[in-house]
Write a protein that holds these residues in place. Structure first.
Motif, short mmCIF file in Angstrom:
data_model
loop_
_atom_site.label_atom_id
_atom_site.label_comp_id
_atom_site.label_asym_id
_atom_site.label_seq_id
_atom_site.Cartn_x
_atom_site.Cartn_y
_atom_site.Cartn_z
N GLU A 1 15.57 5.99 25.81
CA GLU A 1 14.99 7.28 25.80
C GLU A 1 15.75 8.24 24.78
O GLU A 1 15.61 8.94 23.86
CB GLU A 1 14.83 7.93 27.03
N GLU B 1 10.60 12.34 25.12
CA GLU B 1 11.51 11.10 25.28
C GLU B 1 12.67 11.76 26.11
O GLU B 1 13.33 11.18 27.04
CB GLU B 1 11.94 10.49 24.21
N HIS C 1 11.92 12.02 29.64
CA HIS C 1 11.87 10.71 30.37
C HIS C 1 13.28 10.48 30.60
O HIS C 1 13.54 10.24 31.76
CB HIS C 1 11.35 9.79 29.36
N ILE D 1 5.61 7.71 33.05
CA ILE D 1 6.44 7.44 31.83
C ILE D 1 5.58 6.54 30.90
O ILE D 1 5.58 6.78 29.72
CB ILE D 1 7.77 6.96 31.95
N GLU E 1 4.12 6.97 27.12
CA GLU E 1 4.35 5.94 25.99
C GLU E 1 3.17 5.55 25.35
O GLU E 1 3.18 5.69 24.21
CB GLU E 1 5.23 4.89 26.34
FE LIG Z 1 10.09 7.62 26.66
#
Ligand SMILES: [Fe+2]
Ligand SMILES: [Fe+2]
Length: 149
Positions: free
Chosen positions: A15, A48, A51, A134, A138
């Protein structure tokens, strides 16, 4: 539990690396139609990083430690690098790089973690739901980049 923390740390490193390369691409992209692509790269780079934070938090809850040493992130990552085309006008090449080396890799990693958690779902529903959340983002990222192609 240690094996799971290790996997979460590897995904966490991915990430950070994705965040870095997406920001890099957003900053260098050029040409006539670069703006919407750069804005999307910037937006997704923020996700990201979110995450990354969510994985850090879960690792700590699992009594693990998020990787402490910055230089180790590249060593432990599943996807240590995103290679972009040399020409900043090559938006298609930039998009293909983030789709193939960023999002598709992440989707594979999170699917693999979900599968390994599937057998012990009752014991760790919280990690299962986090990874599901998550993974869903994505997939949205992959679609957002693909929409430009
Ligand atoms: Fe991610
Ligand atoms: Fe993503």
């Amino acid at each position: 539990m240690n094996k799971l923390v290790k996997e979460l740390n590897k995904a966490r490193a991915d990430e950070w690396i994705a965040h870095y390369y997406y920001k890099w691409a957003a900053d260098v992209a050029c040409g006539i139609n670069f703006k919407p692509v750069a804005d999307t790269l910037d937006e997704i780079a923020k996700d990201e990083l979110e995450h990354f934070d969510e994985l850090s938090e879960r690792i700590i809850e699992l009594q693990g430690e998020p990787e402490r040493n910055f230089e180790n992130l590249v060593k432990i990552a599943n996807a240590p690098k995103i290679t972009f085309p040399k020409d900043c006008h090559d938006l298609e090449g930039i998009l293909k790089a983030v789709i193939e080396q960023g999002e598709q890799g992440a989707i594979d990693v999170y699917n693999r973690i979900l599968k390994s958690l599937g057998s012990c779902f009752d014991k760790d529903a919280k990690t299962f739901h986090l990874i599901q959340h998550i993974l869903a983002e994505e997939i949205e990222h992959e679609e957002a980049f693909e929409n430009f192609l």
